[in-house]
Design an enzyme around this catalytic site. Structure first.
Site, PDB file in Angstrom:
ATOM      1  N   GLU A  16     -67.552  14.405 -23.948  1.00 23.73           N
ATOM      2  CA  GLU A  16     -66.373  13.586 -23.666  1.00 23.73           C
ATOM      3  C   GLU A  16     -66.507  12.160 -24.202  1.00 23.73           C
ATOM      4  O   GLU A  16     -65.817  11.246 -23.738  1.00 23.73           O
ATOM      5  CB  GLU A  16     -66.110  13.566 -22.157  1.00 23.73           C
ATOM      6  N   PHE A 183     -61.293  32.580 -15.484  1.00 26.92           N
ATOM      7  CA  PHE A 183     -61.640  31.360 -16.210  1.00 26.92           C
ATOM      8  C   PHE A 183     -63.155  31.219 -16.201  1.00 26.92           C
ATOM      9  O   PHE A 183     -63.807  31.441 -15.174  1.00 26.92           O
ATOM     10  CB  PHE A 183     -60.987  30.134 -15.577  1.00 26.92           C
ATOM     11  N   SER A 191     -63.077  17.687 -17.978  1.00 24.59           N
ATOM     12  CA  SER A 191     -62.045  17.633 -19.020  1.00 24.59           C
ATOM     13  C   SER A 191     -61.837  18.956 -19.740  1.00 24.59           C
ATOM     14  O   SER A 191     -61.456  18.986 -20.910  1.00 24.59           O
ATOM     15  CB  SER A 191     -62.371  16.534 -20.047  1.00 24.59           C
ATOM     16  N   GLU A 222     -61.800  33.313 -10.451  1.00 25.41           N
ATOM     17  CA  GLU A 222     -60.529  34.024 -10.439  1.00 25.41           C
ATOM     18  C   GLU A 222     -59.400  33.099 -10.892  1.00 25.41           C
ATOM     19  O   GLU A 222     -59.484  31.882 -10.738  1.00 25.41           O
ATOM     20  CB  GLU A 222     -60.222  34.524  -9.029  1.00 25.41           C
ATOM     21  N   SER A 326     -53.513   9.538 -19.358  1.00 20.20           N
ATOM     22  CA  SER A 326     -54.293  10.041 -18.219  1.00 20.20           C
ATOM     23  C   SER A 326     -53.486   9.972 -16.932  1.00 20.20           C
ATOM     24  O   SER A 326     -52.678   9.059 -16.723  1.00 20.20           O
ATOM     25  CB  SER A 326     -55.589   9.245 -18.058  1.00 20.20           C
TER      26      SER A 326
END
Length: 366
Positions: A16, A183, A191, A222, A326
């Site tokens: 990042e 996922f 991020s 999940e 942001s």
């Protein structure tokens, strides 16, 4: 009242790095120069710290993909001990002029995982944001979920694997427990770095390979169906919560590019179109999460709001982005706190915590 000097630390070795440069640029541009002087401490991708001129510290600053630090020959070192000589300019062997407080803007690993906070504690400087413990547990998605579950706060179901267990990650067994899609996330990244969504076995194993590039511990989680709601929190002992916002991704999920590069990658609906009851539930739960994870200063709490009204914590960001797109500063702006005022409040909270901690005894016998 005399001006205070704020040391802004940004950059870093994490994935990042470029996001951090964007955040620093916005903070430098918004901080009240009538009230604060600034010292810029950039951390190169090598991990070395350098002193930078506020007028010439970035190149390609308008391009989120190409933004970078300029070259600097003023490497610095940190020295534990008294506040009068914590940071040394190695080119002159002299201490940098007194820094009163640090505003760390190093996102990701070695920045918001407690590492930098430990250094700042060691060199005896006040600093903005969450302290060492809260930073470490909030960054680690595994431990954060354990703590939140223990407090009775709903989180998504998931399985955690370390690198040495890689051969034990079997698609059929995982899907039997979690369903599809899933996922796949590095546990200690932010991020959405290294995060992927898997609908097939091929995507599943590709996602595992990608996640292990960024961490030696991964989370397979999940998919929670619900609206993506975010709430910003500000404060120490008596924190306050912003109005919630809703993320409306324009891509398959809220990716790194959607957050920091593509201004059209997501739409922020703020305030979120929620009932008064749901708005209050989000704000109250955000404050509960903030306290349970031992946060101070600032954090952004991300939720899924399901159709049945169940609120599920997705993750907690203890050093959220401060770029021009942001969500943390935008949510506070909508709640009535301007960007310069937000920076000022965060700095004052850093002094408040430092003053509290410096009064604690450090020796048994005197």
């Amino acid at each position: 009242m005399s001006k205070k000097t704020v040391g802004i630390i940004f950059g870093g070795k994490s994935a990042e790095h470029e996001v951090s440069l964007q955040s620093a640029k916005n903070i430098v541009g918004a901080i009240n120069r009538d009230k604060y002087d600034i010292v810029l401490l950039g951390v190169a991708k090598t991990g070395k710290w350098f002193l930078y001129d506020p007028e010439t510290y970035l190149i390609n600053e308008s391009n989120p993909k190409e933004i970078a630090l300029t070259n600097s020959n003023r490497e610095v070192a940190v020295v534990p001990g008294e506040a009068s000589a914590q940071i040394i300019d190695l080119s002159t062997q002299a201490a940098i002029n007194q820094i009163d407080v640090i505003f760390p803007v190093v996102h990701g690993t070695l920045g918001e995982d407690g590492s930098l906070q430990g250094i700042l504690r060691t060199i005896n400087l006040p600093f903005v944001g969450v302290d060492l413990l809260g930073s470490a547990v909030s960054m680690d998605k595994d431990f954060a979920k354990r703590i939140l579950r223990d407090a009775g706060i709903p989180v998504a179901n998931g399985l955690v694997f370390k690198a040495y267990q890689k051969q034990d990650i079997i698609f059929d067994q995982v899907i039997e427990k979690l369903g599809l899609p899933v996922f796949i996330k590095p546990v200690n990244q932010g991020s959405s770095v290294g995060v992927s969504k898997a609908n097939t076995e091929n995507e599943f194993y590709k996602g595992i390979e990608s996640a292990f590039l960024y961490d030696d511990k991964i989370l397979i989680e999940e998919a929670v169906i619900g609206r993506e709601i975010e709430c910003a929190v500000l404060g120490n002992d008596n924190p306050i919560a912003s109005l919630p916002g809703e993320i409306l991704p324009q891509t398959e999920f809220y990716s790194y590019e959607s957050k920091y590069i593509d201004e059209n990658g997501a739409i922020l609906s703020a305030p979120a179109e929620l009932s008064p009851a749901d708005t209050e539930k989000v704000r109250t739960t955000a404050l509960q999460v903030f306290k349970v994870l031992d946060c101070e200063g600032l954090a952004r709490v991300d939720f899924f709001l399901q159709a049945n009204g169940r609120l599920v914590v997705n993750e907690v960001n203890t050093l959220p982005g401060f770029t021009k797109i942001s969500m943390y500063p935008r949510l506070w702006s909508l709640t009535g706190v301007s960007y310069p005022e937000l920076i000022d409040r965060l700095i004052q909270l850093a002094f408040e915590r430092y003053d509290r901690k410096v009064k604690l005894k450090s020796v048994v016998f005197e």
